[in-house]
Design a protein around this motif. Sequence first.
Motif, short mmCIF file in Angstrom:
data_model
loop_
_atom_site.label_atom_id
_atom_site.label_comp_id
_atom_site.label_asym_id
_atom_site.label_seq_id
_atom_site.Cartn_x
_atom_site.Cartn_y
_atom_site.Cartn_z
N HIS A 66 2.20 -10.80 3.78
CA HIS A 66 1.25 -10.39 2.75
C HIS A 66 -0.10 -11.08 2.95
N ALA A 67 -0.07 -12.37 3.30
CA ALA A 67 -1.33 -13.09 3.54
C ALA A 67 -2.03 -12.54 4.78
N ARG A 68 -1.26 -12.25 5.82
CA ARG A 68 -1.85 -11.71 7.05
C ARG A 68 -2.49 -10.34 6.81
N ASP A 69 -1.81 -9.51 6.01
CA ASP A 69 -2.37 -8.19 5.70
C ASP A 69 -3.75 -8.31 5.05
N TRP A 70 -3.91 -9.34 4.22
CA TRP A 70 -5.19 -9.52 3.54
C TRP A 70 -6.24 -10.14 4.46
N PHE A 71 -5.87 -11.22 5.14
CA PHE A 71 -6.85 -11.93 5.96
C PHE A 71 -7.29 -11.12 7.18
N GLU A 72 -6.39 -10.32 7.74
CA GLU A 72 -6.73 -9.56 8.94
C GLU A 72 -7.18 -8.13 8.65
N GLY A 73 -6.59 -7.51 7.64
CA GLY A 73 -6.89 -6.11 7.40
C GLY A 73 -7.50 -5.79 6.06
N GLY A 74 -7.63 -6.79 5.19
CA GLY A 74 -8.20 -6.55 3.87
C GLY A 74 -7.29 -5.79 2.93
N ASN A 75 -6.01 -5.71 3.25
CA ASN A 75 -5.05 -5.02 2.38
C ASN A 75 -4.53 -6.01 1.33
N PRO A 76 -4.84 -5.81 0.05
CA PRO A 76 -4.48 -6.80 -0.97
C PRO A 76 -3.12 -6.58 -1.61
N ARG A 77 -2.41 -5.50 -1.26
CA ARG A 77 -1.22 -5.12 -2.00
C ARG A 77 -0.14 -6.22 -1.99
N GLY A 78 0.08 -6.84 -0.84
CA GLY A 78 1.12 -7.85 -0.75
C GLY A 78 0.81 -9.08 -1.60
N LEU A 79 -0.41 -9.58 -1.49
CA LEU A 79 -0.77 -10.75 -2.30
C LEU A 79 -0.78 -10.42 -3.78
N LEU A 80 -1.15 -9.20 -4.13
CA LEU A 80 -1.07 -8.78 -5.53
C LEU A 80 0.37 -8.75 -6.01
N ALA A 81 1.31 -8.41 -5.12
CA ALA A 81 2.72 -8.45 -5.48
C ALA A 81 3.18 -9.87 -5.77
N ILE A 82 2.67 -10.83 -4.99
CA ILE A 82 3.00 -12.24 -5.26
C ILE A 82 2.42 -12.67 -6.60
N VAL A 83 1.18 -12.27 -6.87
CA VAL A 83 0.55 -12.59 -8.15
C VAL A 83 1.37 -11.99 -9.30
N LEU A 84 1.83 -10.75 -9.13
CA LEU A 84 2.64 -10.10 -10.17
C LEU A 84 3.94 -10.85 -10.38
N ALA A 85 4.60 -11.24 -9.28
CA ALA A 85 5.85 -11.99 -9.40
C ALA A 85 5.65 -13.30 -10.16
N LEU A 86 4.56 -14.00 -9.86
CA LEU A 86 4.27 -15.26 -10.56
C LEU A 86 4.00 -15.01 -12.03
N ALA A 87 3.24 -13.96 -12.35
CA ALA A 87 2.90 -13.68 -13.74
C ALA A 87 4.14 -13.33 -14.56
N VAL A 88 4.99 -12.45 -14.01
CA VAL A 88 6.21 -12.06 -14.72
C VAL A 88 7.14 -13.25 -14.88
N GLY A 89 7.33 -14.01 -13.81
CA GLY A 89 8.19 -15.18 -13.90
C GLY A 89 7.65 -16.26 -14.81
N LEU A 90 6.33 -16.39 -14.84
CA LEU A 90 5.70 -17.39 -15.71
C LEU A 90 5.97 -17.08 -17.18
N VAL A 91 5.85 -15.81 -17.56
CA VAL A 91 6.13 -15.42 -18.94
C VAL A 91 7.61 -15.66 -19.25
#
Length: 407
Positions: A66-91
């Motif tokens: 997910h990090a590589r997709d963003w840093f190399e290709g500008g694709n944010p979907r994977g890192l956004l999935a990690i953010v979503l997982a953290l937000a749901v788990g945090l609640v």
Amino acid sequence: MTTTTTSNHPIKFLSPIAAVVLLVALALSTRWVEGLAGGRTLVFALVTGAVLGLVLQRSRFCFYCHARDWFEGGNPRGLLAIVLALAVGLVGHTVVLGGWLPVPQPGKLPPDMHIGPVSWVLVAAGLSFGAGMVVSGSCISAHWYRLAEGSAVSPFALLGSALGFILGFKTWNGLYSLSVADAPVVWLPAHLGYGGALLVQLAVLAAVAAWLWRGFAREQVPEDVRAAGVPGLRAVWQRLWSGRWSYWVGGLAVGLIGALAIVRMRPLGVTATLGSAARQWAQGQGLIPDRLDGLDGFAGCATLPQSTWLTPNALLLAGLVAGAFIAALASRQFAPRWPTWRDAARGLSGGVLLGWGAMTGLGCTIGTLLSGGMAGGLSAWVFAASLFFAVWAGLRAKALLGKTSKT
């Protein structure tokens, strides 16, 4: 002369049948596990691991990818999935921990949560783990599910991780006396209250999500995607076992699993069993000190040698590999191949960095980052920042080396 297509290959053809057989075997094994001491918790761990493994494999939930997709290709979907997982788990963690410890207080931590000391040692651990991800091509959790896909690198990466744990045990006492012993263990709700900590962390995640969202502005949505209607049930079933699931599905599922796991067992973590086995073997060989100062007093991916391998974490790990194997077979993505010397070198060298970072940081991307972040530990944020910086720097270094070799 005729050629055999991939779809007609015997392994591809028999994979769905093998997946059903393995699923039945997994279901039957729960009956045996239930009869053991603490059987219900062990069954819960096994089933939770199987569901987690299926989700990780089908959604390609991999911190490095997910990090590589963003840093190399500008694709944010994977890192956004990690953010979503953290937000749901945090609640979810906030709700559960609020019932266990109604009034959070400084110096009083919720039991078993992955909240560790914050010092330069944790930063070094994150940098090492991130570098190991770049070299080996995955984090430890992804290597477990890629092992079930037939990866040629993952067996060596996991072996290297065990060696890295041993190296971490050898350096632990010196680092502990130098910095870790006096480092603060910061649980944000103890200082901001549950509501304040939740709002602050969700605000940070929202800011990160807004920054990542810019990646969508560079994309053009194909006309056929815009015109597509609601798929039928058959199409939905076929999509479950072809290609990969949407990133957001993986993020949502991982967040929910992380929140539900703490109700019946310790927080999610995938290195405790590996670290415990490495520690037990190394101590038996006299390679590491018998006394590791303060290590077993910290919450996290505990590495204290166990008298039995039938622990919740071991069953979680077994379930994860089994669930990922079932998913890989059902989706015809089980593709084993013989490893090369380059595979072995990548796996072992990257694994050592992963293992040292996970041991010194008291967990990996699942334990320290994900479970720790869901619980409100400052250590999770420090580990994450160090880790992703190392991935960014490692990818930049690889790109520069690649350009240099071509000139």
